[in-house]
Write a protein that holds these residues in place. Sequence first.
Motif, PDB file in Angstrom:
ATOM      1  N   ILE A 156      -2.912  15.625  -7.533  1.00 28.47           N
ATOM      2  CA  ILE A 156      -4.003  14.304  -7.059  1.00 28.47           C
ATOM      3  C   ILE A 156      -3.351  13.701  -5.943  1.00 28.47           C
ATOM      4  N   THR A 157      -3.913  12.779  -5.205  1.00 27.25           N
ATOM      5  CA  THR A 157      -3.503  11.832  -4.323  1.00 27.25           C
ATOM      6  C   THR A 157      -4.104  10.530  -4.955  1.00 27.25           C
ATOM      7  N   ALA A 158      -3.413   9.525  -4.900  1.00 34.16           N
ATOM      8  CA  ALA A 158      -4.014   8.144  -5.285  1.00 34.16           C
ATOM      9  C   ALA A 158      -3.116   7.211  -4.354  1.00 34.16           C
ATOM     10  N   ALA A 159      -4.310   6.169  -3.987  1.00 30.81           N
ATOM     11  CA  ALA A 159      -4.032   4.843  -3.101  1.00 30.81           C
ATOM     12  C   ALA A 159      -3.376   4.022  -4.011  1.00 30.81           C
ATOM     13  N   LEU A 160      -2.184   3.269  -3.445  1.00 30.71           N
ATOM     14  CA  LEU A 160      -1.577   2.305  -3.986  1.00 30.71           C
ATOM     15  C   LEU A 160      -2.128   1.000  -3.419  1.00 30.71           C
ATOM     16  N   PRO A 161      -2.515   0.063  -4.135  1.00 30.57           N
ATOM     17  CA  PRO A 161      -3.027  -1.502  -3.764  1.00 30.57           C
ATOM     18  C   PRO A 161      -2.120  -1.906  -2.413  1.00 30.57           C
TER      19      PRO A 161
ATOM     20  N   GLY B 123       0.999  -1.066   0.015  1.00 29.68           N
ATOM     21  CA  GLY B 123       0.091  -0.068  -0.112  1.00 29.68           C
ATOM     22  C   GLY B 123       0.684   1.184   0.032  1.00 29.68           C
ATOM     23  N   GLY B 124       0.102   2.443  -0.002  1.00 26.75           N
ATOM     24  CA  GLY B 124       0.911   3.646   0.028  1.00 26.75           C
ATOM     25  C   GLY B 124       0.235   4.578  -0.814  1.00 26.75           C
ATOM     26  N   PHE B 125       0.760   5.730  -1.164  1.00 27.98           N
ATOM     27  CA  PHE B 125       0.060   6.709  -1.793  1.00 27.98           C
ATOM     28  C   PHE B 125       1.138   7.304  -3.018  1.00 27.98           C
TER      29      PHE B 125
ATOM     30  N   VAL C  13      -1.377  14.139 -18.808  1.00 25.05           N
ATOM     31  CA  VAL C  13      -0.254  13.823 -18.055  1.00 25.05           C
ATOM     32  C   VAL C  13      -0.444  13.009 -16.709  1.00 25.05           C
ATOM     33  N   ILE C  14      -1.653  13.150 -15.908  1.00 25.34           N
ATOM     34  CA  ILE C  14      -1.977  12.479 -14.892  1.00 25.34           C
ATOM     35  C   ILE C  14      -2.051  11.056 -15.208  1.00 25.34           C
ATOM     36  N   ASP C  15      -2.851  10.660 -16.251  1.00 22.49           N
ATOM     37  CA  ASP C  15      -2.922   9.371 -16.823  1.00 22.49           C
ATOM     38  C   ASP C  15      -1.598   8.431 -17.040  1.00 22.49           C
ATOM     39  N   GLY C  16      -0.618   9.377 -17.587  1.00 23.06           N
ATOM     40  CA  GLY C  16       0.579   8.837 -17.601  1.00 23.06           C
ATOM     41  C   GLY C  16       1.448   8.735 -16.522  1.00 23.06           C
ATOM     42  N   TYR C  17       1.418   9.357 -15.231  1.00 28.13           N
ATOM     43  CA  TYR C  17       1.583   9.003 -13.952  1.00 28.13           C
ATOM     44  C   TYR C  17       1.199   7.848 -13.358  1.00 28.13           C
ATOM     45  N   LEU C  18      -0.152   7.778 -13.540  1.00 29.34           N
ATOM     46  CA  LEU C  18      -0.843   6.639 -12.974  1.00 29.34           C
ATOM     47  C   LEU C  18      -0.442   5.260 -13.552  1.00 29.34           C
ATOM     48  N   LYS C  19      -0.452   5.435 -15.016  1.00 26.96           N
ATOM     49  CA  LYS C  19      -0.086   4.134 -15.695  1.00 26.96           C
ATOM     50  C   LYS C  19       1.366   3.645 -15.244  1.00 26.96           C
ATOM     51  N   GLU C  20       2.513   4.644 -15.175  1.00 28.83           N
ATOM     52  CA  GLU C  20       3.570   4.273 -14.994  1.00 28.83           C
ATOM     53  C   GLU C  20       3.981   3.748 -13.649  1.00 28.83           C
ATOM     54  N   ALA C  21       2.760   4.078 -12.584  1.00 30.58           N
ATOM     55  CA  ALA C  21       2.848   3.545 -11.217  1.00 30.58           C
ATOM     56  C   ALA C  21       1.810   2.103 -11.365  1.00 30.58           C
ATOM     57  N   GLY C  22       1.572   1.783 -12.502  1.00 31.22           N
ATOM     58  CA  GLY C  22       0.640   0.640 -12.430  1.00 31.22           C
ATOM     59  C   GLY C  22      -0.755   0.883 -11.923  1.00 31.22           C
ATOM     60  N   LEU C  23      -1.297   2.044 -11.736  1.00 36.27           N
ATOM     61  CA  LEU C  23      -2.807   2.399 -11.393  1.00 36.27           C
ATOM     62  C   LEU C  23      -3.678   2.967 -12.638  1.00 36.27           C
TER      63      LEU C  23
END
Length: 124
Positions: free
Chosen positions: A118-123, A28-30, A54-64
């Motif tokens: 944005i803040t996104a939660a890691l699984p 987990g994490g953020f 741009v946000i989509d790219g950041y999310l994709k790179e993190a597997g989110l």
Amino acid sequence: MTADITRLPNKKLPSKSSVAVYRLPGGGGFLWAVAVSPDRTQDIRVQTLGALGVIDGYLKEAGLDRTRIVKAEIVVTDHDNKPAFDEAWASWMPDGFGPVRSFVESRMPEGDLIEIIITAALPA
């Protein structure tokens, strides 16, 4: 650099990050990210979609994906642009997964109409 925190430095100002990820021990994490549109010559709707891309790219790179976003802070130069922003946001964010969101007006550099944090939660 610590093993539990990774950063993507801002290209123009390396003392600032475009993305930071904190991984909790055990999973987990953020992820925190900030984006502006790559094309600052367009109107608010196009700049919004550009920043969201741009946000989509950041999310994709993190597997989110977008469903992992838990908070969004929207900064605009003109609060009257909210309806156009809301339309672009609604076309991008899946129904039922909208994060907690704020929308504030502020001065920004010439050409910038919007900045999205944005803040996104890691699984786990």
